[in-house]
Design an enzyme around this catalytic site. Structure first.
Site, mmCIF file in Angstrom:
data_model
loop_
_atom_site.group_PDB
_atom_site.id
_atom_site.type_symbol
_atom_site.label_atom_id
_atom_site.label_comp_id
_atom_site.label_asym_id
_atom_site.label_seq_id
_atom_site.Cartn_x
_atom_site.Cartn_y
_atom_site.Cartn_z
ATOM 1 N N THR A 1 0.825 -1.202 0.000
ATOM 2 C CA THR A 1 0.000 0.000 0.000
ATOM 3 C C THR A 1 0.859 1.252 0.000
ATOM 4 O O THR A 1 1.999 1.255 0.481
ATOM 5 C CB THR A 1 -0.920 0.035 1.233
ATOM 6 N N ASN B 1 0.987 4.817 1.668
ATOM 7 C CA ASN B 1 0.469 5.375 2.911
ATOM 8 C C ASN B 1 0.520 6.900 2.870
ATOM 9 O O ASN B 1 1.563 7.486 2.552
ATOM 10 C CB ASN B 1 1.287 4.866 4.101
ATOM 11 N N GLU C 1 -4.382 4.116 3.349
ATOM 12 C CA GLU C 1 -3.503 3.093 2.779
ATOM 13 C C GLU C 1 -4.142 2.599 1.490
ATOM 14 O O GLU C 1 -5.222 1.999 1.521
ATOM 15 C CB GLU C 1 -3.323 1.934 3.758
#
Length: 320
Positions: free
Chosen positions: A216, A218, A267
């Protein structure tokens, strides 16, 4: 055709002649929703050959007055200043006057604001405002008093009626915040005229998503109004770097209850993406709310749900 670069000014004093004399829209423009764009288009129409400008304020006056009163309020902004400038540039704004809101501006009477800032400082040719616009010390000035001041000081004024948007009635930042807080991003889009986007730099996290097979990007949410916490289908623009472009994905907006108490963040997992986004800027559009945050019995259950979320998001984003 690509719009020319936008010039950002953070004072009304000492401007070069080339930065004065614009036709402007004035307001806070938080979200740049349909109502804001009606004001921008009214300014453009008033003098199509003049430079198009925006007068706004930073920090937001609401933030300033809350701090002066010692109040701690939850974040309410739909956009930070950087995101607002990006959106305004897309609408062909050439001059952005991001005026420093503090004791001096807050203390000006409506007449002094019109004379010192608009006429003498910015030398505006014309200004468009919404019919609910207020300005000057104690919010004593309104659209009608601005029109009277313009007649005396030599600039034109267009007063724009409020704009309706979607099922919520009139397009307003308050109604948009309510729709987002309730997990209704499509209703927010109807009022905005574009998807609600969260923009910012991709920061290093704890890399749990990568370990779970779902890397992901962030991003922090400091200072922004929080949409409903949970999982969303998203559209993602990578704004810079070698992987610049548009992608689809799934995002978790929240506090990660599986891993203790954490500050809210975003995320985002980009589908079929292999690059490195650390340090680059993303614009993440919330398209559809999938589910609330949950605390699962174990990592296997979490991974299974993440796979189901990704499948659902792909289906939604593939629809016409």
């Amino acid at each position: 055709m690509q719009n020319p670069p936008m010039h950002i000014h953070r004072d009304w004093r000492g401007l070069a002649a080339s930065s004065r004399g614009a036709t402007v829209a004035m307001g806070n423009f938080d979200g740049v929703h349909r109502g804001h764009r009606a004001v921008i288009e009214a300014a453009r129409a008033a003098s199509p050959d003049a430079p198009l400008g925006i007068i706004t304020f930073e920090p937001h006056p609401r933030e300033y007055f809350a701090a002066q009163a010692g109040r701690v309020e939850p974040p309410f902004r739909l956009m930070n200043a950087e995101s607002r400038a990006t959106r305004l540039a897309r609408h062909g704004v050439g001059q952005l006057y991001e005026l420093p809101f503090g004791p001096y501006l807050a203390g000006l009477s409506p007449e002094d604001f019109a004379r010192q800032v608009l006429a003498e400082g910015l030398g505006i040719a014309h200004v468009a405002v919404g019919e609910d616009f207020r300005y000057g010390r104690g919010r004593a000035g309104d659209a009608a008093t601005l029109a009277e001041a313009g007649a005396r000081l030599g600039f034109g004024v267009t007063i724009v009626p409020l704009v309706c948007g979607g099922a919520e009635g009139r397009a307003s930042s308050t109604a948009i915040r309510a729709a987002l807080a309730e997990g209704r991003p499509r209703d927010a889009e109807a009022m905005l005229g574009h998807w609600h986007r969260i923009e910012g730099e991709v920061l290093h996290g704890e890399k749990r998503g990568r370990e779970l097979g779902f890397p992901t990007a962030n991003m922090e949410l400091d200072g922004l109004h929080l949409p409903r916490l949970g999982v969303y289908a998203v559209l993602v623009d990578v704004l810079d770097g070698p992987d610049r472009g548009s992608y689809r994905g799934v995002a978790s907006l929240g506090v990660r209850p599986m891993f203790g108490q954490n500050a809210p963040n975003l995320e985002t997992h980009l589908f079929d993406f292999k690059g490195d986004l650390y340090g680059h800027h993303l614009s993440v559009a919330l398209v559809e709310y999938l589910r609330p945050e949950e605390k699962f019995d174990g990592l296997d259950a979490l991974i299974a749900q993440m796979q189901a979320d990704a499948t659902q998001a792909r289906r939604i984003l593939s629809a016409p």
